[in-house]
Design a protein around this motif. Structure first.
Motif, PDB file in Angstrom:
ATOM      1  N   LEU A   1     -35.323  13.823   2.005  1.00  0.00           N
ATOM      2  CA  LEU A   1     -35.082  13.900   0.566  1.00  0.00           C
ATOM      3  C   LEU A   1     -36.266  14.601  -0.084  1.00  0.00           C
ATOM      4  N   ASP A   2     -35.993  15.717  -0.751  1.00  0.00           N
ATOM      5  CA  ASP A   2     -37.048  16.527  -1.371  1.00  0.00           C
ATOM      6  C   ASP A   2     -36.820  16.595  -2.879  1.00  0.00           C
ATOM      7  N   PRO A   3     -37.454  15.689  -3.661  1.00  0.00           N
ATOM      8  CA  PRO A   3     -37.247  15.679  -5.120  1.00  0.00           C
ATOM      9  C   PRO A   3     -37.799  16.927  -5.806  1.00  0.00           C
ATOM     10  N   SER A   4     -38.691  17.666  -5.145  1.00  0.00           N
ATOM     11  CA  SER A   4     -39.329  18.814  -5.796  1.00  0.00           C
ATOM     12  C   SER A   4     -38.342  19.954  -6.069  1.00  0.00           C
ATOM     13  N   VAL A   5     -37.207  19.984  -5.365  1.00  0.00           N
ATOM     14  CA  VAL A   5     -36.230  21.059  -5.598  1.00  0.00           C
ATOM     15  C   VAL A   5     -35.397  20.797  -6.844  1.00  0.00           C
ATOM     16  N   SER A   6     -35.500  19.604  -7.399  1.00  0.00           N
ATOM     17  CA  SER A   6     -34.780  19.266  -8.632  1.00  0.00           C
ATOM     18  C   SER A   6     -35.709  19.448  -9.819  1.00  0.00           C
ATOM     19  N   ASN A   7     -35.377  20.387 -10.693  1.00  0.00           N
ATOM     20  CA  ASN A   7     -36.202  20.612 -11.885  1.00  0.00           C
ATOM     21  C   ASN A   7     -36.224  19.379 -12.779  1.00  0.00           C
ATOM     22  N   LEU A   8     -35.075  18.696 -12.859  1.00  0.00           N
ATOM     23  CA  LEU A   8     -35.007  17.503 -13.709  1.00  0.00           C
ATOM     24  C   LEU A   8     -35.951  16.417 -13.208  1.00  0.00           C
ATOM     25  N   ALA A   9     -35.932  16.165 -11.901  1.00  0.00           N
ATOM     26  CA  ALA A   9     -36.790  15.128 -11.335  1.00  0.00           C
ATOM     27  C   ALA A   9     -38.257  15.523 -11.410  1.00  0.00           C
ATOM     28  N   SER A  10     -38.538  16.819 -11.306  1.00  0.00           N
ATOM     29  CA  SER A  10     -39.923  17.282 -11.384  1.00  0.00           C
ATOM     30  C   SER A  10     -40.472  17.129 -12.791  1.00  0.00           C
ATOM     31  N   GLU A  11     -39.626  17.413 -13.797  1.00  0.00           N
ATOM     32  CA  GLU A  11     -40.061  17.325 -15.190  1.00  0.00           C
ATOM     33  C   GLU A  11     -40.130  15.876 -15.672  1.00  0.00           C
ATOM     34  N   ASN A  12     -39.207  15.047 -15.161  1.00  0.00           N
ATOM     35  CA  ASN A  12     -39.158  13.649 -15.577  1.00  0.00           C
ATOM     36  C   ASN A  12     -39.164  12.759 -14.339  1.00  0.00           C
ATOM     37  N   PRO A  13     -40.340  12.287 -13.907  1.00  0.00           N
ATOM     38  CA  PRO A  13     -40.432  11.486 -12.677  1.00  0.00           C
ATOM     39  C   PRO A  13     -39.550  10.239 -12.691  1.00  0.00           C
ATOM     40  N   ALA A  14     -39.212   9.735 -13.897  1.00  0.00           N
ATOM     41  CA  ALA A  14     -38.370   8.540 -13.968  1.00  0.00           C
ATOM     42  C   ALA A  14     -37.003   8.790 -13.353  1.00  0.00           C
ATOM     43  N   LEU A  15     -36.563  10.053 -13.364  1.00  0.00           N
ATOM     44  CA  LEU A  15     -35.257  10.384 -12.805  1.00  0.00           C
ATOM     45  C   LEU A  15     -35.265  10.403 -11.280  1.00  0.00           C
ATOM     46  N   GLU A  16     -36.452  10.366 -10.678  1.00  0.00           N
ATOM     47  CA  GLU A  16     -36.528  10.369  -9.223  1.00  0.00           C
ATOM     48  C   GLU A  16     -35.864   9.131  -8.631  1.00  0.00           C
ATOM     49  N   SER A  17     -35.929   8.026  -9.362  1.00  0.00           N
ATOM     50  CA  SER A  17     -35.269   6.806  -8.901  1.00  0.00           C
ATOM     51  C   SER A  17     -33.772   7.018  -8.770  1.00  0.00           C
ATOM     52  N   TYR A  18     -33.177   7.690  -9.754  1.00  0.00           N
ATOM     53  CA  TYR A  18     -31.735   7.928  -9.718  1.00  0.00           C
ATOM     54  C   TYR A  18     -31.370   8.929  -8.628  1.00  0.00           C
ATOM     55  N   LEU A  19     -32.259   9.878  -8.373  1.00  0.00           N
ATOM     56  CA  LEU A  19     -32.015  10.825  -7.289  1.00  0.00           C
ATOM     57  C   LEU A  19     -32.010  10.083  -5.945  1.00  0.00           C
TER      58      LEU A  19
END
Length: 647
Positions: free
Chosen positions: A551-569
């Motif tokens: 799982l690579d959260p860095s490819v998601s601009n949304l997760a990169s801009e808002n770390p709180a969204l990483e949980s949902y990812l």
């Protein structure tokens, strides 16, 4: 990704995707406060919440002795603040006290004060504490036992938790309660699972009308596990049962007997009213056993009884006696429970320290009572004292090995041992406290609980001495009730959100053969994967033929801009891999959320399956590389480590 739950399945609320899912306490169901009125019927609860419910509804006042992070009284505090009424028609008094010399004096002073309302003399007073408080409460309990004929009924609900400096972690302590009940003449009753926690809390409260009573239970694992209790009693049910049973045992002709007789009579009345079959001593296993193991304690009894029942189905002549009510110890009942075929009785008894385990002159309190009960019987079996320290964490493997040695169980019978139903699915999450996805498994558990056909259990544990604070969350789901008082050892899917934990723990060993491993590795390419895994981890992944996902959260601009969204990812990735059916059916419910729609589009690139090279199977372990088993995450806290101290 937090859906509104049906009222009958427990607490639920609606959140927007950017809301932070705040875990109030690990002692609360899914970490969230629960309304007192919502505890009824099929409800997701923790054992600690049920203990507080019974104490709050049936008591005049509660005195709590809970270390700050233990949160043994967090639900009662909330209900008291909201001025919830008890079964007597008024708000239960609540005094949160410190554990120190003189503890319990306030409770004594309250009951014997000149301005105490004598109309409340029959109403129980309750104490909620950990076993670490018992020695400090001893002087007050001793004085109370001498004056009990003119005092209120008093029940202490004790979570068997203490901090052991020698091990640097939390330990399960029954030894203190066993010794105290024997020396002060207190009643002592135990619970073996969350499903009977409410009943035993009620029984201990009723037993307090006979003698000062202690209800003890595991407070580290079972006490804090969120699970579905199908038959939870509401306020009216608890009150009606309490009144009916109290009336049944209050006749003048029923008071003129010793405590053993009165407690036995109380238990019969209790079973008649509730339709249950609790006993002073409960036998499980073969009908004609040659060897019997005697146990006391939540996890000990749960594991031993399940394994003995499973072995008995294979013809192994072994049995287990769970001591539900230790004090008063009714010797006649215990002796009658032993079959004539029994040749050996082994007593699994906890002692205070590891040094006592190896001291031949030290014996467990339980062994002393069993030996005394059997010494003068006609054909006394051989009695052995199997001692263990408070630091011992029992697993199915350990308990099975003990029963194998006791009952001469064959390796074949032990190999076919299975105490979990075949429908159980098991998932485990590994993370660090500061991770934005630390709350993801709890939210996933609450989402899974929305399926009324499933029973879900969720339990988290903390080790604040690893990686600045490591947290492990186990989730189990099944179409049947689940009783598993131990860490997941054969996970269908494991999620590791901090790759460094693979070096601190042998996570791979807790995944079943052919299972799935999801590892979060931001910005790591496939050719660099080998550098991020230890040699032992790579070999384990290949040997067990695990499916490996990155799982690579860095490819998601949304997760990169808002770390709180990483949980949902993380939640979306888990559902797509582990529960694609729920992922497909649940996604339309999120249509109103543009952020989550876009996050789901990023998921295609954020998670990828990796082919495990065959060369990993033959990799040589690195020098000085040794990993503890995954279930040995050393629990030393119930909350995240506070890294910033407010001034």
């Amino acid at each position: 990704m937090h859906f509104q739950q049906a009222e009958s399945t427990g607490p639920g609320q609606t959140e927007t995707p950017t809301d932070k899912y705040a875990l109030e306490s690990s002692s609360l169901p899914f970490g969230q406060h629960v309304a007192l009125s919502s505890i009824s019927g099929p409800t997701y609860l923790t054992a600690q919440t049920l203990v507080q419910q019974v104490a709050y509804l049936l008591s005049d006042k509660i005195f709590t002795y809970s270390p700050e992070t233990f949160d043994l009284d967090v639900a009662a505090k909330s209900w008291n603040t909201q001025e919830e009424k008890n079964s007597h028609g008024y708000t239960t008094g609540l005094s949160c006290m410190e554990t120190r010399t003189g503890a319990g004096s306030i409770a004594l002073g309250y009951m014997f004060s000149r301005d105490f309302d004598l109309k409340k003399r029959h109403i129980p007073q309750s104490i909620i504490a950990s076993s670490s408080s018992l020695n400090h409460l001893r002087p007050a309990l001793n004085e109370l036992s001498l004056l009990y004929n003119v005092a209120n009924p008093l029940v202490a609900h004790v979570a068997a938790i203490d901090y052991a400096g020698s091990s640097g972690g939390l330990v399960t302590d029954y030894a203190t309660a066993l010794a105290l009940s024997e020396e002060l003449g207190l009643g002592l009753v135990s619970s073996t699972s969350v499903y009977e926690m409410q009943h035993m809390s009620l029984f201990a409260t009723l037993m307090a009308s006979i003698l000062p009573s202690v209800h003890i239970y595991d407070g580290i694992t079972v006490g804090r596990e969120t699970t579905r209790v199908v038959d939870a009693l509401d306020q009216r049910g608890l009150s009606d049962y309490y009144q009916a049973i109290s009336k049944e045992i209050s006749g003048p002709e029923k008071k003129h007997s010793d405590n053993e007789g009165r407690v036995s009579r109380l238990l019969r009345a209790f079973n008649n009213e509730l339709g249950t079959d609790y006993k002073l001593f409960e036998y499980h296993g073969h009908t004609q056993p040659e060897s019997v193991l005697v146990v006391f304690g939540t996890v000990e009894a749960s594991l031993a009884c399940q394994i003995a029942n499973s072995l008995a189905q294979n013809g192994v002549k072994i049995g287990v006696i769970n001591v539900r009510i230790y004090r008063p110890f009714v010797e006649e009942e215990f002796v009658e429970l032993l079959a004539p075929s029994v040749q050996t009785v082994a007593v699994l008894g906890q002692v205070k320290s590891e040094s006592d385990v190896y001291d031949k002159d030290e014996h467990s309190s339980l062994y002393t009572d069993v030996l005394a009960a059997l010494t003068f019987t006609a054909k006394a079996p051989t009695v052995h004292d199997i001692k263990y320290g408070r630091e011992r964490v029992w697993t199915p493997k350990d308990m099975a090995a003990l029963l194998q040695k006791l009952g001469r169980v064959s390796d074949e019978a032990l190999h076919s041992l299975d105490i979990l139903d075949g429908s159980v699915q098991q998932y485990t999450f590994w993370d660090v406290d500061e991770s934005p996805s630390a709350s993801a498994p709890t939210i996933v558990g609450q989402l899974l609980s929305g399926d009324s056909t499933l029973n879900v259990t969720v339990r988290s544990s903390h080790d604040n001495l690893v990686q600045g604070g490591a947290v492990r969350t186990d989730i189990r789901t099944s179409s049947k009730s689940i009783e598993a008082a131990y860490s997941v050892t054969e996970a269908d899917v494991a999620v590791v959100n901090e790759v460094m934990l693979l070096k601190d723990f042998n996570v791979v060993s807790s995944i079943e053969n052919g299972g799935t491993l999801i590892v979060k590795l931001p910005g790591v390419k496939d050719e660099d994967l080998e550098k991020r895994f230890s040699a032992e981890a790579r070999k384990g992944i290949a040997y067990k033929k695990l499916q490996l996902f990155v799982l690579d959260p860095s490819v998601s601009n949304l997760a990169s801009e808002n770390p709180a969204l990483e949980s949902y990812l993380t939640q979306l990735a888990f559902l797509r891999v582990a529960r694609n059916d729920l992922y497909t059916s649940g996604l339309p419910k999120l249509a109103a959320s543009t952020e989550l729609e876009n996050l789901n589009k990023d998921l295609d690139n954020a998670i990828r399956k990796v082919d495990v090279p065959e060369s990993w199977l033959t990799v040589e372990p690195e020098q000085n590389e040794s990993l503890p088993p995954a279930e040995d995450l050393h629990i030393n806290s119930f909350s995240a480590f506070e890294k910033i101290e407010p001034e």
